[in-house]
Design a protein around this motif. Structure first.
Motif, PDB file in Angstrom:
ATOM      1  N   GLU A  76       0.923  -1.269  -0.071  1.00  0.00           N
ATOM      2  CA  GLU A  76      -0.003   0.072  -0.064  1.00  0.00           C
ATOM      3  C   GLU A  76       0.942   1.280  -0.026  1.00  0.00           C
ATOM      4  N   LEU A  77       2.133   1.217   0.567  1.00  0.00           N
ATOM      5  CA  LEU A  77       2.867   2.295   0.691  1.00  0.00           C
ATOM      6  C   LEU A  77       4.056   2.322  -0.346  1.00  0.00           C
ATOM      7  N   GLY A  78       3.772   1.624  -1.558  1.00  0.00           N
ATOM      8  CA  GLY A  78       4.662   1.639  -2.732  1.00  0.00           C
ATOM      9  C   GLY A  78       6.232   0.602  -2.555  1.00  0.00           C
ATOM     10  N   GLN A  79       6.058   0.027  -1.569  1.00  0.00           N
ATOM     11  CA  GLN A  79       6.916  -0.925  -1.124  1.00  0.00           C
ATOM     12  C   GLN A  79       6.775  -2.508  -1.293  1.00  0.00           C
ATOM     13  N   TRP A  80       7.613  -3.088  -2.589  1.00  0.00           N
ATOM     14  CA  TRP A  80       7.439  -4.564  -2.654  1.00  0.00           C
ATOM     15  C   TRP A  80       8.804  -5.009  -2.940  1.00  0.00           C
ATOM     16  N   ASP A  81       8.780  -6.370  -2.947  1.00  0.00           N
ATOM     17  CA  ASP A  81       9.994  -7.048  -3.286  1.00  0.00           C
ATOM     18  C   ASP A  81       9.424  -8.217  -4.175  1.00  0.00           C
ATOM     19  N   ASP A  82       9.730  -8.183  -5.550  1.00  0.00           N
ATOM     20  CA  ASP A  82       9.181  -9.565  -6.325  1.00  0.00           C
ATOM     21  C   ASP A  82       9.852 -10.804  -5.721  1.00  0.00           C
ATOM     22  N   ASN A  83      10.952 -10.810  -4.997  1.00  0.00           N
ATOM     23  CA  ASN A  83      11.622 -11.944  -4.725  1.00  0.00           C
ATOM     24  C   ASN A  83      10.849 -12.549  -3.370  1.00  0.00           C
ATOM     25  N   LEU A  84      10.348 -11.435  -2.572  1.00  0.00           N
ATOM     26  CA  LEU A  84       9.454 -11.975  -1.590  1.00  0.00           C
ATOM     27  C   LEU A  84       8.147 -12.589  -2.045  1.00  0.00           C
ATOM     28  N   PHE A  85       7.494 -12.062  -3.058  1.00  0.00           N
ATOM     29  CA  PHE A  85       6.337 -12.312  -3.824  1.00  0.00           C
ATOM     30  C   PHE A  85       6.461 -13.958  -4.120  1.00  0.00           C
ATOM     31  N   VAL A 130      10.764 -18.525   6.131  1.00  0.00           N
ATOM     32  CA  VAL A 130       9.408 -17.658   6.484  1.00  0.00           C
ATOM     33  C   VAL A 130      10.081 -16.425   7.318  1.00  0.00           C
ATOM     34  N   GLY A 131      10.752 -16.930   8.334  1.00  0.00           N
ATOM     35  CA  GLY A 131      11.255 -15.804   9.039  1.00  0.00           C
ATOM     36  C   GLY A 131      12.208 -14.954   8.417  1.00  0.00           C
ATOM     37  N   GLN A 132      13.144 -15.450   7.814  1.00  0.00           N
ATOM     38  CA  GLN A 132      14.010 -14.470   6.882  1.00  0.00           C
ATOM     39  C   GLN A 132      13.354 -13.622   5.916  1.00  0.00           C
ATOM     40  N   TRP A 133      12.403 -14.084   5.399  1.00  0.00           N
ATOM     41  CA  TRP A 133      11.523 -13.188   4.342  1.00  0.00           C
ATOM     42  C   TRP A 133      10.671 -12.270   5.061  1.00  0.00           C
ATOM     43  N   ASN A 134      10.208 -12.640   6.204  1.00  0.00           N
ATOM     44  CA  ASN A 134       9.473 -11.705   7.269  1.00  0.00           C
ATOM     45  C   ASN A 134      10.012 -10.330   7.654  1.00  0.00           C
ATOM     46  N   PHE A 135      11.570 -10.694   7.903  1.00  0.00           N
ATOM     47  CA  PHE A 135      12.514  -9.744   8.073  1.00  0.00           C
ATOM     48  C   PHE A 135      12.519  -8.705   6.968  1.00  0.00           C
ATOM     49  N   ARG A 136      12.592  -9.090   5.701  1.00  0.00           N
ATOM     50  CA  ARG A 136      12.462  -8.360   4.545  1.00  0.00           C
ATOM     51  C   ARG A 136      11.129  -7.593   4.367  1.00  0.00           C
ATOM     52  N   ALA A 137       9.842  -8.153   4.771  1.00  0.00           N
ATOM     53  CA  ALA A 137       8.652  -7.961   4.733  1.00  0.00           C
ATOM     54  C   ALA A 137       8.531  -6.546   5.727  1.00  0.00           C
ATOM     55  N   MET A 138       9.195  -6.757   6.995  1.00  0.00           N
ATOM     56  CA  MET A 138       9.164  -5.653   8.065  1.00  0.00           C
ATOM     57  C   MET A 138      10.051  -4.612   7.459  1.00  0.00           C
ATOM     58  N   GLU A 139      11.084  -4.841   6.828  1.00  0.00           N
ATOM     59  CA  GLU A 139      12.098  -3.749   6.359  1.00  0.00           C
ATOM     60  C   GLU A 139      11.432  -3.119   5.168  1.00  0.00           C
ATOM     61  N   LEU A 140      10.683  -3.684   4.170  1.00  0.00           N
ATOM     62  CA  LEU A 140       9.990  -2.922   3.216  1.00  0.00           C
ATOM     63  C   LEU A 140       8.862  -1.925   4.080  1.00  0.00           C
ATOM     64  N   LEU A 141       8.167  -2.421   4.811  1.00  0.00           N
ATOM     65  CA  LEU A 141       7.195  -1.575   5.751  1.00  0.00           C
ATOM     66  C   LEU A 141       7.741  -0.416   6.350  1.00  0.00           C
ATOM     67  N   ASP A 142       9.115  -0.789   7.064  1.00  0.00           N
ATOM     68  CA  ASP A 142       9.872   0.233   7.729  1.00  0.00           C
ATOM     69  C   ASP A 142      10.059   1.577   6.841  1.00  0.00           C
ATOM     70  N   SER A 143      10.607   1.016   5.620  1.00  0.00           N
ATOM     71  CA  SER A 143      11.011   2.024   4.507  1.00  0.00           C
ATOM     72  C   SER A 143       9.873   2.818   4.136  1.00  0.00           C
ATOM     73  N   GLY A 144       8.643   2.087   4.125  1.00  0.00           N
ATOM     74  CA  GLY A 144       7.281   2.550   3.586  1.00  0.00           C
ATOM     75  C   GLY A 144       6.814   3.663   4.545  1.00  0.00           C
ATOM     76  N   HIS A 145       6.859   3.249   5.741  1.00  0.00           N
ATOM     77  CA  HIS A 145       6.512   4.385   7.015  1.00  0.00           C
ATOM     78  C   HIS A 145       7.485   5.191   7.207  1.00  0.00           C
ATOM     79  N   THR A 146       8.727   5.079   7.005  1.00  0.00           N
ATOM     80  CA  THR A 146       9.839   6.292   7.484  1.00  0.00           C
ATOM     81  C   THR A 146       9.884   7.160   6.068  1.00  0.00           C
ATOM     82  N   GLY A 147       9.954   6.524   5.048  1.00  0.00           N
ATOM     83  CA  GLY A 147       9.842   7.164   3.707  1.00  0.00           C
ATOM     84  C   GLY A 147       8.902   8.137   3.631  1.00  0.00           C
ATOM     85  N   THR A 148       7.523   7.850   3.941  1.00  0.00           N
ATOM     86  CA  THR A 148       6.368   8.771   3.622  1.00  0.00           C
ATOM     87  C   THR A 148       6.321   9.525   4.916  1.00  0.00           C
ATOM     88  N   TYR A 149       6.247   9.199   6.133  1.00  0.00           N
ATOM     89  CA  TYR A 149       6.139  10.024   7.296  1.00  0.00           C
ATOM     90  C   TYR A 149       7.260  10.508   8.259  1.00  0.00           C
TER      91      TYR A 149
END
Ligand code: FS2
Ligand code: SF4
Length: 550
Positions: free
Chosen positions: A165-174, A201-220
């Motif tokens: 939703e915040l414009g952050q994704w990783d095709d490898n995670l998908f 799953v834990g490894q890729w969840n770290f990536r998902a949380m990193e993407l979300l952190d970038s989305g939040h901090t990059g936007t707000y």
């Protein structure tokens, strides 16, 4: 029905008649059928991806649909029927595109499944859920690890959905998501393979949380320590619950200059720490209520409209249902659902204007107003790393405790309040997620300039807590497990499963978990995790504190 995906599962073993969360057997079956259909979509997406066909939007759809099956997200059977239809439509279109590209290899049965749209739909869902057990071929440890992997994946895609939703994704995670979904039926994998998949799953969840952190901090912006009033202001009001800061931001935009004060609830408390969100929206005022399980009381009392953006939604009481709205993956039959990635909040705004709001007599006159601090994310804490290191070296700080995770209704969760109350005065408590509401308004004082209680953020801000731990380990030039840091975690739903798998993937040891251990971990799987990572159940605050400080 059978469901054991969350901590409050009936008798600590599994919900069979009706979910302790309020989910009925029919919705449970439709959720299982949706998971089955998404598993059938997965090999098709992987094939399409290999052929270079566009699959990104379909991947985002898979994440949202799977997110909807998490605990306390969506109770609306019709929404699940829609997700199932949408998944089948996407699968059929992709299969046609693949055939047009010249690939006519036959599909596995799961990728050609067509439900019968009649009264047997829920029994088809029950059969689909039994299949996961049958595919484990009677091996209870493999079944346990499959469930661990699936539940962790549900948590991971929730974070990936927010990031999207915040414009952050990783095709490898998908790609990883689809791979795991297509592997759930694999009968050739051994226990060791499943342990590796769960940790992946834990490894890729770290990536998902990193993407979300970038989305939040990059936007707000990066969160900064911010006091948040716990008191009300007189006037019309909207309460926003869940985790979705993008939806909160959209609502704030639509309520500007409308004479409405916006309050956060539950996991949205840390939103106040984002400087751009705050600066642009002076009507984002304070925080109302405590953890999700108290919403029946808190929502009934709130004198304005309420918007629930993610879990944890409880089955609402008729009394307050008319002022309750859902968005995103959230739903409940009979509640008003505001559709779209950028919903039109006008119905919620109209409801807020119609309701009385807070009267002047509701407003506490204490000066300064009762408040809590939030905004101690990685940049804020590592920004004062010099002070922290100096305080540790001089003995002013003896130990750090990360006491965080989910809250819930079980009486055993008072452990966390008592634990924090008993933490010695020369120790710092970092916290995150809704588990903080057990102690968030306690004044633990300071060590030097540093508050002894620091709110790192939401459950996904486990990413921030990990960055803080890694940053301190680098500064001290030691491993994370050698830091004077103990993790005392509480879990409830599947995001917590994902976060736990991330911590294990990073090799973090000696985590204490409660209030009870997951029912889906078989004794052998638990033994593997205990031996490898010294993962342990909480005992008593006194005994655990003594062990951590020994
Ligand atoms: Fe709390 Fe519920 Fe945050 Fe969980 S509000 S238990 O979903 O994700 O933690
Ligand atoms: Fe039971 Fe939890 Fe499943 Fe709800 S989500 S049915 S409470 S195990």
């Amino acid at each position: 029905m059978f469901c054991e995906q969350c901590e409050q599962t009936a008798s600590g073993q599994g919900c069979h008649q009706w979910g302790a969360c309020g989910k009925g057997p029919e919705v449970n079956a439709l959720q299982d059928l949706l998971v089955y259909v998404l598993r059938g979509l997965a090999p098709v997406v992987l094939k399409a991806e290999a052929l270079g066909l566009p699959v990104r939007e379909i991947n985002a759809f898979t994440c949202e649909a799977l997110f909807a099956t998490m605990t306390n997200v969506n109770f609306d059977g019709d929404r699940f029927k829609t997700y199932i239809r949408q998944a089948l439509d996407r699968r059929n279109s992709l299969q046609a595109a693949i055939a047009s590209a010249g690939d006519t290899e036959p599909w596995p049965a799961i990728a050609t499944y067509e439900p019968q749209w009649d009264e047997s739909l829920s029994s088809q869902g029950q059969d689909a859920s039994l299949l996961l057990l049958q595919e484990a071929e009677g091996n209870i440890d493999i079944f346990s690890l499959k469930l661990t992997t699936l539940y962790g994946l549900k948590g991971m895609v929730a974070y990936a959905s927010h990031a999207w939703e915040l414009g952050q994704w990783d095709d490898n995670l998908f790609h990883f998501t689809q791979e795991i979904l297509s592997k759930l039926g694999d009968t050739h994998l051994e226990v060791g393979d499943w342990v590796a998949l769960a940790l992946a799953v834990g490894q890729w969840n770290f990536r998902a949380m990193e993407l979300l952190d970038s989305g939040h901090t990059g936007t707000y912006g990066h969160p900064v320590p911010t006091p948040v009033p716990l008191t009300a202001q007189a006037g019309k009001a909207i309460l926003v619950s869940g985790h979705d800061i993008k939806h909160l931001a959209t609502l704030l935009e639509q309520t500007r200059d409308r004479g409405i004060t916006v309050y956060t609830h539950g996991e949205l408390l840390p939103a106040h720490g984002y400087p751009k969100l705050k600066a642009d929206n002076p009507h984002l005022y304070g925080h109302y209520g405590t953890a999700w399980q108290n919403q029946v009381h808190d929502f009934a009392k709130f004198p304005g409209a309420i918007v629930v953006t993610t879990n944890c939604l409880m089955p609402p009481h008729g009394e307050y249902s008319p002022k309750l709205f859902t968005v995103g993956a959230v739903g409940y039959q009979g509640l008003q659902y505001l559709e779209g990635e950028t919903p039109d909040f006008e119905p919620a705004i109209a409801k807020a204007l119609e309701l009385p709001g807070f009267a002047a007599s509701d407003v506490e006159t204490d000066q300064p107003p009762r408040s809590v601090l939030t905004g101690f994310a990685h940049q804020a804490v590592l920004g004062v790393a010099d002070q922290v290191i100096e305080a540790v070296k001089s003995g002013k700080i003896r130990h750090f405790f990360l006491v965080g995770g989910c809250d819930g209704a079980k009486p055993g969760r008072t452990y966390y309040t008592e634990f924090v109350e008993k933490v010695p005065e020369d120790c710092i408590v970092l916290t995150l997620a809704c588990g903080k509401f057990r102690f968030f308004d306690k004044n633990l004082g300071h060590i030097g300039e540093l508050p002894r209680l620091m709110d790192v953020g939401q459950c996904n801000d486990a990413y921030s807590a990990i960055q803080i731990a890694l940053g301190l380990a680098t500064a001290f030039d030691i491993g994370v497990n050698e830091l004077p840091l103990s993790m005392v975690l509480s879990w409830y739903e599947q995001k917590a499963v994902a976060v736990l798998l991330t911590l294990l993937h990073l090799g973090i040891k000696d985590i204490r978990l409660g209030p009870t251990l997951p029912a889906f971990l078989s004794p052998n799987v638990l033994a593997i995790l205990s031996q490898t990572y010294q993962l342990k159940a909480i005992t008593t605050p006194d005994a655990d504190l003594a062990a951590c400080l020994a």
